[in-house]
Design an enzyme around this catalytic site. Structure first.
Site, PDB file in Angstrom:
ATOM      1  N   HIS A  37       0.821  -1.225   0.000  1.00  0.00           N
ATOM      2  CA  HIS A  37       0.000   0.000   0.000  1.00  0.00           C
ATOM      3  C   HIS A  37       0.852   1.272   0.000  1.00  0.00           C
ATOM      4  O   HIS A  37       0.692   2.118  -0.896  1.00  0.00           O
ATOM      5  CB  HIS A  37      -0.966  -0.015   1.184  1.00  0.00           C
ATOM      6  CG  HIS A  37      -1.606   1.298   1.479  1.00  0.00           C
ATOM      7  ND1 HIS A  37      -2.502   1.908   0.618  1.00  0.00           N
ATOM      8  CD2 HIS A  37      -1.466   2.147   2.533  1.00  0.00           C
ATOM      9  CE1 HIS A  37      -2.887   3.064   1.137  1.00  0.00           C
ATOM     10  NE2 HIS A  37      -2.277   3.229   2.293  1.00  0.00           N
ATOM     11  N   HIS A  62       4.190   6.709   5.488  1.00  0.00           N
ATOM     12  CA  HIS A  62       3.052   7.385   6.130  1.00  0.00           C
ATOM     13  C   HIS A  62       2.275   6.506   7.102  1.00  0.00           C
ATOM     14  O   HIS A  62       1.571   7.015   7.980  1.00  0.00           O
ATOM     15  CB  HIS A  62       2.109   7.974   5.077  1.00  0.00           C
ATOM     16  CG  HIS A  62       1.215   6.972   4.400  1.00  0.00           C
ATOM     17  ND1 HIS A  62       1.581   6.280   3.274  1.00  0.00           N
ATOM     18  CD2 HIS A  62      -0.038   6.541   4.715  1.00  0.00           C
ATOM     19  CE1 HIS A  62       0.595   5.482   2.903  1.00  0.00           C
ATOM     20  NE2 HIS A  62      -0.401   5.609   3.764  1.00  0.00           N
ATOM     21  N   GLU A  84       1.608   4.730  12.633  1.00  0.00           N
ATOM     22  CA  GLU A  84       0.287   4.278  13.072  1.00  0.00           C
ATOM     23  C   GLU A  84       0.220   2.764  13.235  1.00  0.00           C
ATOM     24  O   GLU A  84      -0.434   2.262  14.157  1.00  0.00           O
ATOM     25  CB  GLU A  84      -0.767   4.728  12.047  1.00  0.00           C
ATOM     26  CG  GLU A  84      -2.187   4.388  12.448  1.00  0.00           C
ATOM     27  CD  GLU A  84      -3.199   4.811  11.403  1.00  0.00           C
ATOM     28  OE1 GLU A  84      -4.368   4.450  11.564  1.00  0.00           O
ATOM     29  OE2 GLU A  84      -2.820   5.480  10.432  1.00  0.00           O
ATOM     30  N   ASP A  85       0.896   2.029  12.352  1.00  0.00           N
ATOM     31  CA  ASP A  85       0.690   0.579  12.296  1.00  0.00           C
ATOM     32  C   ASP A  85       1.896  -0.266  12.712  1.00  0.00           C
ATOM     33  O   ASP A  85       1.840  -1.492  12.645  1.00  0.00           O
ATOM     34  CB  ASP A  85       0.266   0.175  10.872  1.00  0.00           C
ATOM     35  CG  ASP A  85      -1.084   0.766  10.504  1.00  0.00           C
ATOM     36  OD1 ASP A  85      -1.937   0.888  11.395  1.00  0.00           O
ATOM     37  OD2 ASP A  85      -1.278   1.125   9.330  1.00  0.00           O
ATOM     38  N   ASP A  88      -3.299   8.376  -0.546  1.00  0.00           N
ATOM     39  CA  ASP A  88      -3.550   7.291   0.407  1.00  0.00           C
ATOM     40  C   ASP A  88      -5.016   6.869   0.352  1.00  0.00           C
ATOM     41  O   ASP A  88      -5.351   5.679   0.260  1.00  0.00           O
ATOM     42  CB  ASP A  88      -3.174   7.774   1.810  1.00  0.00           C
ATOM     43  CG  ASP A  88      -3.608   6.806   2.910  1.00  0.00           C
ATOM     44  OD1 ASP A  88      -3.321   5.612   2.786  1.00  0.00           O
ATOM     45  OD2 ASP A  88      -4.233   7.274   3.873  1.00  0.00           O
ATOM     46  N   ASP A 120     -27.846  16.221 -21.186  1.00  0.00           N
ATOM     47  CA  ASP A 120     -26.438  16.526 -21.467  1.00  0.00           C
ATOM     48  C   ASP A 120     -25.536  15.440 -20.886  1.00  0.00           C
ATOM     49  O   ASP A 120     -24.714  15.689 -20.014  1.00  0.00           O
ATOM     50  CB  ASP A 120     -26.038  17.910 -20.944  1.00  0.00           C
ATOM     51  CG  ASP A 120     -26.470  18.132 -19.507  1.00  0.00           C
ATOM     52  OD1 ASP A 120     -27.218  17.293 -18.987  1.00  0.00           O
ATOM     53  OD2 ASP A 120     -26.058  19.142 -18.921  1.00  0.00           O
TER      54      ASP A 120
END
Length: 696
Positions: free
Chosen positions: A48, A72, A76-77, A139, A260
């Site tokens: 990712h 990034h 967090e992970d 992301d 349209d």
């Protein structure tokens, strides 16, 4: 997934001087740190961030942004910290990664608070460096591309809704239309699967039936322009399913009535050719009035430039045509990111002024719901153009008023607004502005925003600033009441109270300023005893048996009840000693004691009615008053003085209505009995500050 050498080659292709070593190091770092982690698809998790970095190379962004994309999710992970990032990759990358990273504590918050806190942190970081937003959008785009792998439908729905409400509009506001369209399409497919499938199927049917009509119309447009000596590139396409669905919803029409559906793009060599092409098209085919927009002479806030027009083609077919130069087209699709690709980041500053408005909204919003509401208003509305008398241009959402315009110019101007001239004429502040209006704001020295403005302003910035100003005004008024009550409390302590004693009391109560203490007293967050103890510790001991202190404590007994039966005074009518009362008893429930004229008694048809009376020594209960004051300085303080003189303890004071020149409050007050309550009402009604006072 991009291999390590492929990512480096992509960056080197547009930036030959890029630091290859640090790119390699960041690639290996994210692979090592994410290790054996897996995505919902079963792919390695590090695929990712590598794909997000690939999206950044498509935008030709700088090395720091590419590394930020790679790292990034590490904070967090994984066990990596921001300090680790700074140590290994420097302060700039650490700052960018921190801006994109979610706070771990957010995960424990309720859903709306978590979303608001995440958005607050994100907006603050992006205001300092717009590259935070570019990485975040990439992301989110990649996460949307793999959304279908998530098993829980409610989680897919939440992510899709957040994308539609926040990230797609943000992409539009920075001109990244390619990202915006794909996000909307993927979110629409998840949120409205039946509508998506139906529209997609109808488009496929049209495609099989039209016999290459899109290509034929594009060729006709190109031939007409070539005959006029213009060398252009013309492409045609069907509009996206979400765009068609949105038109169906806005116009309340069926798929067949959306005329349209086809759109064409004309790319020219220079700006002059744009207008020459427009003239040719308008003389060859009839154009539709009201469907022409010139974003070349007046670009959108995000830098988007193009001419839009709609034509009546053969057989009464409506087609939309966009005319722009090739350079405009290249920059329109990637918007703000183009300023890094073209090494013109200095020019980007003027195109993200709306970010400053978002930061003001962050500061002014009171809670999670306000922040989300104001932010959505700020990023997700069509625009109009209005001018100051000196010719400065301001873009505003459709439906904006003179008050919205004042806050758009400057928050201080909005706060001091008393009137407005629109195109030279005095007009009401609620007047909605039209494209091209010239607006002159009239200021007043003692002006204050009115609560009623919230009924017509449409911009998030104006709404947030007005709410904040009204809250501050209410706080000042409540603090004024607290000061009056404080003076009365101070007379009961065995010491002379000076500034030093007040400062010490503030410290003991864990507050910062004396104003905080007055607000706490005025809003009934502190009892008299707590204030006295903070002023002179230990001073209330001598009042324990004192008749005056005991008189202030509640002592309620009810005659007519079986001994030991629990009862409560009903909060709908707030009975006080002296009222005629009746009890309602339901099986296995506490007896509710009502005043005999309470309207809620009508709902007690299935209850046992008990004829009750007050005990001989009953005193002290909460009565509710509705008091309407004249909206002018000093009236709240005068009401507070009346309460203090009559030894009334206010337990709750809430502003219920602001209708200039009146302000109405709901007040819960501790009274001894009905006679005491009647005296306070008489005193209030006799005051020049009070327009009306009633018992609720």
């Amino acid at each position: 997934m991009l291999r390590q050498y492929e990512l480096v080659e992509r960056v080197k292709a547009y930036d030959p001087d890029a630091d290859e070593a640090v790119l390699n190091r960041a690639y290996v770092y994210t692979v090592q740190k994410h290790g054996e982690q897996k995505r919902a698809s079963g792919d390695p998790y590090f695929s990712h961030p590598i794909e997000v970095a690939g999206l950044m190379t498509d935008l030709q962004l700088d090395v720091a942004t590419i590394i930020t994309a790679l790292l990034h999710d590490t904070v967090e992970d994984t066990l990596v910290t921001i300090e680790d990032i700074e140590h290994n990759f420097g302060n700039e990358v650490a700052r960018l990664v921190d801006g994109v990273t979610k706070l771990s504590k957010i995960e424990a918050m309720p859903e709306n608070e978590r979303a608001a806190e995440n958005l607050r942190k994100f907006l603050l970081a992006m205001s300092e460096d717009i590259r935070v937003l570019l990485v975040k959008l990439a992301d989110r785009l990649h996460n949307m591309r793999t959304l279908h792998f998530i098993k829980k439908p409610e989680k897919r729905q939440r992510i899709a809704r957040e994308t539609m409400d926040i990230y797609a509009p943000l992409a539009e506001r920075v001109g990244m239309y390619e990202y915006m369209r794909e996000m909307q399409a993927l979110a629409f497919k998840e949120l409205e699967p039946e509508a998506y499938a139906t529209i997609t199927r109808r488009l496929e049917q049209l495609r099989s039936q039209d016999g290459g009509q899109v290509d034929a119309i594009a060729l006709k447009i190109k031939q007409a322009l070539a005959e006029a000596g213009l060398q252009v590139e013309v492409t045609g396409r069907e509009k996206h399913p979400y765009s068609i669905w949105k038109k169906m919803a806005e116009r309340h029409v069926s798929f067949e009535q959306v005329t349209d559906i086809m759109a064409f793009r004309v790319l020219t060599e220079d700006v002059g050719d744009c207008y020459r092409a427009l003239g040719v098209l308008h003389t060859t085919w009839q154009f539709l009035p009201g469907r022409f927009k010139d974003y070349v002479s007046t670009p959108k806030n995000n830098g988007y430039r193009s001419i839009h027009t709609s034509l009546m083609y053969e057989n009464s077919m409506r087609v939309e045509v966009q005319i722009r130069t090739r350079e405009m087209h290249a920059r329109n699709e990637i918007g703000l990111a183009a300023h890094w690709a073209y090494k013109q980041s200095d020019k980007a500053d003027g195109q993200v002024g709306w970010l400053r408005d978002l930061i003001e909204i962050v500061d002014a919003s009171h809670d999670a719901e306000e922040l989300l509401e104001h932010t959505r208003m700020a990023i997700y509305q069509d625009r109009i153009f209005a001018f100051t008398p000196k010719g400065a241009l301001h873009q505003l959402p459709k439906g904006s008023t003179a008050v919205d315009f004042a806050f758009a110019v400057h928050t201080d101007l909005g706060l001091s607004t008393v009137g407005a001239k629109i195109n030279g004429r005095h007009m009401p502040l609620r007047t909605q502005l039209q494209n091209g209006d010239v607006v002159e704001i009239i200021k007043g020295g003692d002006a204050e925003p009115q609560m009623s403005w919230l009924g017509f302003v449409v911009t998030g910035k104006a709404r947030a600033a007005i709410r904040r100003a009204v809250r501050l005004k209410e706080r000042e008024e409540v603090a004024d009441i607290g000061a009056k009550l404080f003076d009365e409390i101070a007379t009961r302590v065995p010491a002379r109270i000076g500034k030093k004693a007040v400062r010490e009391a503030v410290r003991r109560l864990g507050m910062d300023e004396p104003e905080d203490l007055m607000f706490a007293i005025g809003s009934a967050k502190l009892s008299d005893r707590e204030v006295m103890e903070a002023l002179v510790p230990g001073c209330t001991a001598e009042f324990e048996e004192d008749e005056e202190w005991s008189r202030r404590e509640r002592s309620i007994s009810i005659r007519g009840l079986t001994p030991g039966v629990a009862f409560e005074l009903a909060t709908c009518c707030h009975p006080v000693p002296g009222d005629r009362i009746v009890g309602l008893r339901r099986r296995n429930e506490t007896v509710l004691v009502h005043a005999i004229d309470c309207e809620e008694l009508a709902s007690g048809i299935d209850s046992d009615w008990l004829d009750l009376d007050w005990g001989r020594r009953s005193h002290g209960a909460v009565g509710r008053l509705t008091v309407t004051l004249y909206d002018r300085p000093g009236t709240l303080a005068e009401m507070a003085g009346i309460f203090a003189q009559n030894k009334i303890n206010v337990t709750s004071l809430v502003q219920t209505q602001l209708d200039h020149p009146f302000t109405t409050y709901a007040i819960d007050a501790e009274v001894q009995d009905l006679a005491h309550l009647t005296r306070i009402l008489s005193a209030l009604r006799a005051s020049d500050a009070v327009a009306q006072a009633d018992r609720t």
